[in-house]
Design an enzyme around this catalytic site. Structure first.
Site, PDB file in Angstrom:
ATOM      1  CE  LYS A 179      -3.396   3.022   0.567  1.00 40.12           C
ATOM      2  NZ  LYS A 179      -2.763   4.095   1.246  1.00 40.12           N
ATOM      3  CD  GLU A 257      12.241   5.090   8.659  1.00 39.73           C
ATOM      4  OE1 GLU A 257      12.686   5.990   9.103  1.00 39.73           O
ATOM      5  OE2 GLU A 257      12.467   4.795   7.743  1.00 39.73           O
ATOM      6  CB  CYS A 291      11.954   9.384   9.242  1.00 38.93           C
ATOM      7  SG  CYS A 291      13.063   8.786   8.028  1.00 38.93           S
ATOM      8  CD  GLU A 388       9.788  13.014  12.065  1.00 42.60           C
ATOM      9  OE1 GLU A 388      10.714  12.124  11.585  1.00 42.60           O
ATOM     10  OE2 GLU A 388       8.429  12.478  12.149  1.00 42.60           O
TER      11      GLU A 388
END
Length: 489
Positions: A179, A257, A291, A388
């Site tokens: 996906k 992750e 990231c 973030e």
């Protein structure tokens, strides 16, 4: 509108057939730089996903029974096809994701490298022969495929995150249902099309697309299926935690992750030019939407002002524009939500005392472009210290000494990547050991490679991708006790 590659597919690959969603609904894919519609893809749901799982289960028996060398040949051909069509794949990526064409080209090579690497690692999935516990027995340990596995990938690296999961999974004999992110499904479909071209058997690699509304039902179908024995996910920590909770019901394996809050430390004994080059890569590549981006830049007091001045000069030279334009160094943010988040974090920081040296506003190009930004005076009271950014904002804090730098760097629930610059050999080993992260970059901002294990600690995830360790997560150990081996009369 730029020309799209001829191998672009706008249907989903399920069991070797390109199909639409059962509902017939479609999802528009936009160029984030212009807002133009590039194409539309199916809005698949639970029933479509279950069909893909069924097709993968059927394909698994034949694929897993092949020799590792046979599977390696397929993966090598897949890698070669990606490299042969690198320009078209990179152009497609730039159109749907926004990053500069030069960065897209680098990502295509990075993505292809996982097929090349794991083609060979699949040939080295060695087991063990253990000294037996009794004289008439032998103990063997083998590594076997899991069966059907699921992959869920993000939009910021729409090709590399696909191959980083699919390559080890398929090399180990599994079959995958993937996906891709709703914003960037075209790159995944293009990779699937190239796989079909080079002989990936029907059902071995399946792609189901959908929007934000369909994602929960697709994910639930993968998680609830007793056939799917592992989910590999890259994305936000919040979603990763929920996925792990859901997978606990039948103990489906997960590799996660997740988010990061990387510190980038510059000590006063560092090579300043090298550190500036590193932070430019770590902060402004992909418009800061990574990231492992330098989220918190920590600079020692004695060199703080000099470093900030030099970084501002570099940031001002970055050309902002469409990724297909010549010399573009920074493209748009992925969507309006991404832009709103960056604006919120910058506004919160300035209201709490941070100083903007350059940038700090949406770019004059409009849309979701944001100016390369350098800010100082960042404190723990500011949201930008904890979230973030996922934008081109260099948030800088000064520190006094090594101990305080390490304490500031580790003051986060995340632990994906950390960076520091120093020419003191003793300090290099001390700080590398002290940083609570899965990855440490010492005197470099370029840490991603297929040959090394990528992953984090704490709330940044579980498991590793890439390297010899990356394939092990896609296998199950089997212990075989062979008894009755009586001595000859």
């Amino acid at each position: 509108m730029a020309q799209l590659p001829e191998f672009l597919k706008t249907e989903c690959l399920v069991g070797g057939r390109w199909v639409s969603a059962n509902s017939g609904d479609r999802l528009d894919v936009l160029d984030p730089a212009t807002g133009d519609v590039l194409a539309s893809v199916p809005r698949m749901g639970a029933a479509d996903t279950r069909d893909a799982i069924d097709k993968a289960q059927i394909a698994h028996e034949e694929w897993s029974s092949r020799t590792a060398a046979d599977r390696a040949d397929v993966l090598h051909r897949w890698a070669a096809a990606m490299r042969a069509d690198a320009d078209d794949l990179a152009r497609l990526m730039t159109l749907e994701q926004g990053k500069p064409f030069s960065e897209s080209l680098v990502e295509i090579e990075y993505a292809a490298s996982f097929f090349s690497w794991f083609a060979e690692e699949g040939r080295r999935l060695y087991g063990d022969i253990i000294p037996p516990h009794r004289p008439d027995a032998r103990i063997l340990v083998t590594r076997n495929s899991l069966g059907v596995v699921g992959g869920i990938t993000p939009w910021n690296f729409p090709s590399a995150m696909v191959t980083r999961k699919a390559a080890p999974a398929l090399a180990a004999g599994n079959c995958m249902v993937l996906k891709p992110a709703e914003a960037t499904p075209l790159s995944a479909l293009a990779i699937a099309a190239l796989g079909e071209r080079v002989g990936v058997p029907p059902g071995v690699f399946n792609v189901v697309t959908g929007g934000r509304e369909e994602a929960p039902s697709i994910g639930k179908a993968l998680i609830d299926s007793p056939v799917v024995r592992k989910i590999g996910f890259t994305g936000s920590t919040a979603v990763g935690k929920q996925l792990m909770r859901d997978c606990a019901s039948d103990l489906t394996k997960v590799s996660l992750e997740l988010g990061g809050n990387a510190a980038f430390i510059v000590f006063d004994d560092a090579d300043i030019d090298a550190a500036l080059e590193g932070v430019q890569i770590c902060k402004f590549r992909n418009a800061g939407q990574t990231c492992i981006a330098a989220n918190r830049i920590l600079v020692q007091e004695s060199i703080h002002d000099k470093f900030v001045e030099a970084l501002c000069a570099r940031a001002q030279e970055i050309k902002v524009g469409h990724g297909l334009e010549q010399d573009t160094g920074q493209g748009p943010l992925i969507d309006a939500r991404g832009l709103e988040k960056v604006e919120r974090l910058v506004s919160d920081a300035t209201e709490k005392g941070a100083r903007i040296h350059i940038g700090g506003r949406p770019h004059g190009a409009g849309g979701t472009f944001f100016e390369p930004t350098v800010m100082t005076g960042i404190t723990p009271a500011m949201d930008i210290s904890h979230e973030e950014v996922f934008g081109p904002v260099a948030a800088i804090t000064s520190f006094k000494d090594e101990r305080s730098a390490i304490g500031m760097a580790n003051d986060t629930p995340y632990g994906l990547a950390g960076y520091f610059y120093s020419r003191d050999v003793g300090r290099i080993f001390r700080v590398a050991d002290a940083l609570n992260t899965g990855i440490v970059g010492v005197n470099t901002g370029l840490i991603s490679t297929e040959v090394a294990p990528f992953g984090g600690v704490k709330e940044s995830g579980i498991g590793r991708e890439g390297s010899k360790y990356g394939i092990e997560d896609w296998t199950e150990l089997k212990y075989i006790c062979l008894a009755g081996l009586e001595a000859a009369a």
